[in-house]
Design an enzyme around this catalytic site. Structure first.
Site, PDB file in Angstrom:
ATOM      1  N   PRO A 275      46.090  33.410  37.010  1.00 14.72           N
ATOM      2  CA  PRO A 275      44.929  34.210  36.594  1.00 14.72           C
ATOM      3  C   PRO A 275      44.566  33.995  35.122  1.00 14.72           C
ATOM      4  O   PRO A 275      45.445  33.891  34.270  1.00 14.72           O
ATOM      5  CB  PRO A 275      45.419  35.641  36.798  1.00 14.72           C
ATOM      6  CG  PRO A 275      46.904  35.556  36.600  1.00 14.72           C
ATOM      7  CD  PRO A 275      47.322  34.205  37.080  1.00 14.72           C
ATOM      8  N   ARG A 277      40.881  35.235  33.846  1.00 16.01           N
ATOM      9  CA  ARG A 277      39.983  36.369  33.649  1.00 16.01           C
ATOM     10  C   ARG A 277      40.680  37.717  33.843  1.00 16.01           C
ATOM     11  O   ARG A 277      40.477  38.648  33.063  1.00 16.01           O
ATOM     12  CB  ARG A 277      38.826  36.266  34.659  1.00 16.01           C
ATOM     13  CG  ARG A 277      37.801  37.371  34.573  1.00 16.01           C
ATOM     14  CD  ARG A 277      36.855  37.345  35.784  1.00 16.01           C
ATOM     15  NE  ARG A 277      36.392  36.000  36.072  1.00 16.01           N
ATOM     16  CZ  ARG A 277      35.340  35.433  35.500  1.00 16.01           C
ATOM     17  NH1 ARG A 277      34.617  36.104  34.644  1.00 16.01           N
ATOM     18  NH2 ARG A 277      34.997  34.192  35.804  1.00 16.01           N
ATOM     19  N   CYS A 346      16.990  30.658  19.143  1.00 15.37           N
ATOM     20  CA  CYS A 346      15.649  30.250  19.527  1.00 15.37           C
ATOM     21  C   CYS A 346      15.650  29.636  20.924  1.00 15.37           C
ATOM     22  O   CYS A 346      15.555  28.417  21.082  1.00 15.37           O
ATOM     23  CB  CYS A 346      15.123  29.264  18.498  1.00 15.37           C
ATOM     24  SG  CYS A 346      13.349  29.369  18.378  1.00 15.37           S
ATOM     25  N   TYR A 375      36.263  34.159  28.802  1.00 16.95           N
ATOM     26  CA  TYR A 375      35.105  33.277  28.733  1.00 16.95           C
ATOM     27  C   TYR A 375      34.056  33.841  27.767  1.00 16.95           C
ATOM     28  O   TYR A 375      32.859  33.715  27.989  1.00 16.95           O
ATOM     29  CB  TYR A 375      34.534  33.018  30.144  1.00 16.95           C
ATOM     30  CG  TYR A 375      35.615  32.549  31.094  1.00 16.95           C
ATOM     31  CD1 TYR A 375      36.161  31.278  30.954  1.00 16.95           C
ATOM     32  CD2 TYR A 375      36.158  33.393  32.069  1.00 16.95           C
ATOM     33  CE1 TYR A 375      37.195  30.852  31.780  1.00 16.95           C
ATOM     34  CE2 TYR A 375      37.195  32.965  32.895  1.00 16.95           C
ATOM     35  CZ  TYR A 375      37.704  31.691  32.739  1.00 16.95           C
ATOM     36  OH  TYR A 375      38.734  31.271  33.546  1.00 16.95           O
TER      37      TYR A 375
HETATM   38  C1  LIG Z   1      39.796  28.436  35.339  1.00 15.59           C
HETATM   39  C2  LIG Z   1      41.021  28.177  36.109  1.00 15.59           C
HETATM   40  C3  LIG Z   1      41.911  29.224  36.388  1.00 15.59           C
HETATM   41  C4  LIG Z   1      41.642  30.651  36.011  1.00 15.59           C
HETATM   42  O1  LIG Z   1      40.512  31.173  36.625  1.00 15.59           O
HETATM   43  P1  LIG Z   1      40.187  32.739  36.478  1.00 15.59           P
HETATM   44  O2  LIG Z   1      38.984  32.942  37.307  1.00 15.59           O
HETATM   45  O3  LIG Z   1      39.921  32.972  35.028  1.00 15.59           O
HETATM   46  O4  LIG Z   1      41.361  33.470  36.962  1.00 15.59           O
HETATM   47  C5  LIG Z   1      43.081  28.910  37.041  1.00 15.59           C
HETATM   48  N1  LIG Z   1      43.377  27.640  37.421  1.00 15.59           N
HETATM   49  C6  LIG Z   1      42.539  26.624  37.183  1.00 15.59           C
HETATM   50  C7  LIG Z   1      42.927  25.267  37.609  1.00 15.59           C
HETATM   51  C8  LIG Z   1      41.337  26.848  36.523  1.00 15.59           C
HETATM   52  O5  LIG Z   1      40.499  25.847  36.298  1.00 15.59           O
END
Ligand SMILES: *Cc1c(COP(=O)(O)O)cnc(C)c1O
Length: 421
Positions: A275, A277, A346, A375
């Protein structure tokens, strides 16, 4: 400070011993503010998702790679994932050990592979050609392969990373070719991983993806781990009462899958999730100052310093974020009006949030964009030669501290070389 609409941050005492007006007065605007307690809580929820004894959580650092935040995640005992040499460097700096870092590479150069190999970081490759490149670069080495078992999910087409419409992963039908390249270079295939996409609130695609991965994993005999990826969603509409992801239900089902897989596999190998996010999004609020208000026809625009160079998600993904309004002094009238909050760049797409019903905003107010911890800062840029904002952390004792300095005009001009005219 006048509390016009600050229920979400009030309820969790987000700002600790201080308040958003003081923070902006002391540290400047715009400002990313994170809450240490929330990061720790979310990290623990992920760690407790499964009861399997070799269950591990890789924090996906691309969501937020601020070093202080990585230090907190590391101190919670999580592993970490990297997407670039720069992320590996930040993770080592934050105290992660090389063996706790997984580098999920995507179309990288030999030099970037060597960087990770020299640092003893395990690499996951994303195609047969990158597996060949790895074999040539590090014969006899340990490697993982990212597969694409055909399930995708996400909040926007731009963040779906599984299924045939994406660039990611090796199609499972190439498993024999993977084995052949592994043998050719005497590699050890230590892990397989996948990632269906970012932000699911319904558990079924994740579980379907996990089941596919476990089915695939039994074809490979020497695995040390199976990595099921991230994508765990957070409720972005807290003011509207959006429900949280049901971790209890997801965890129980995941446990059943894991137990069955381990029985079939015959070895208690590591099962990871990844995880990003979920761990950092809700720990962050982006504060900005209101510098203008105006009407264009029927629409009221609130002009802030939160341009798309500071916060890209709404322009890039049409993402929706709740907004709070804070006022130092003046009217405490909370009657609502519909507004669109925009930035200072802009571009017509430079919109923070469209058609929100908020208490009447005036110049000098501070707005707080909620759930901006993932993000957010990591996607900020110097577009329009804007300075990337500072980052502040509210420690568990309630005290705010600066964890990243705001860019400066001198720093902005420094890399340029002037020519003779
Ligand atoms: C971006 C990503 C994650 C994390 O995704 P979330 O939506 O932020 O949990 C995990 N593994 C890989 C390979 C990713 O590209």
């Amino acid at each position: 400070m006048i509390r016009l609409n600050s229920t979400v941050t009030d309820q969790c005492n987000f700002y600790g011993n201080t308040n958003p007006i003081s923070l902006v007065n002391d540290f400047g605007s715009p400002l990313y503010v994170y809450n240490e307690g929330i990061i720790r809580e979310r990290a623990r929820e992920m760690k407790n998702l499964s009861t399997y004894k070799n269950f591990r959580v890789n924090y996906s650092a691309k969501a937020n790679s601020s070093i202080a935040l990585l230090q907190i995640v590391c101190s919670e005992g999580l592993d970490v994932e990297a997407m670039s040499a720069g992320e590996i460097a930040a993770e080592l700096e934050a105290g992660f050990k090389p063996e706790n870092i997984l580098y999920i590479s995507n179309n990288v150069s030999v030099d970037e592979m060597k960087f990770a190999i020299d640092k003893n970081v395990t690499i996951s490759v994303d195609s047969l050609s990158q597996l060949e490149q790895y074999g040539r670069t590090n014969p006899g080495g340990r490697v993982a392969v990212r597969f694409n078992p055909g399930v995708g999910a996400g909040h926007h087409e731009k963040v779906v990373t599984g299924g045939s419409e994406t660039k990611f992963g090796v199609n499972p039908e190439y498993a024999p070719e993977v084995k052949a390249i592994v043998e050719k270079y005497n590699l050890k295939l230590v892990g397989i991983n996948h990632h269906i996409g970012s932000l699911f609130m319904d558990e079924s695609p994740y579980l379907e993806g996990a089941a596919n991965m476990f089915k695939l994993a039994v074809n490979f005999k020497d695995l040390e781990f199976v990595d099921l990826g991230g994508g765990f969603g957070v409720p972005y509409d807290k003011q509207g009462g959006e429900k949280r992801l049901d971790l209890k239900s997801l965890g129980a089902k995941l446990d059943a899958f894991i137990n069955e897989f381990i029985k079939n596999y015959g070895k208690e190998i590591v099962v990871k999730i990844e995880p990003g996010r979920y761990i950092s999004a809700e720990s962050g609020v982006l504060l900005g100052r209101v510098h203008a208000t105006k009407f264009n026809g029927p629409n009221k625009y609130v002009g802030t310093d939160l341009g798309m160079s500071t916060f890209l998600r709404p322009a890039m993904y049409d993402s929706v974020h709740n907004v709070e309004v804070y006022r130092e002094s003046g009217s405490s009238d909370t009657a609502l009006e519909e507004v669109t909050i925009v930035g200072n760049i802009c571009e017509t797409g430079d919109i923070v949030a469209k058609n929100l019903n908020l208490p009447k905003i005036v110049e000098g107010d501070v707005v707080g964009v909620l759930d901006a911890g993932a993000y957010g800062f990591v996607m900020s840029s110097n577009y329009n030669n804007r300075l990337r904002p500072a980052e502040v952390l509210i420690r568990e004792n309630g005290q705010p501290i600066l964890i990243r300095e705001r860019d400066t005009i001198e720093g902005l001009l420094k890399p340029f070389k002037k020519i003779t005219i």
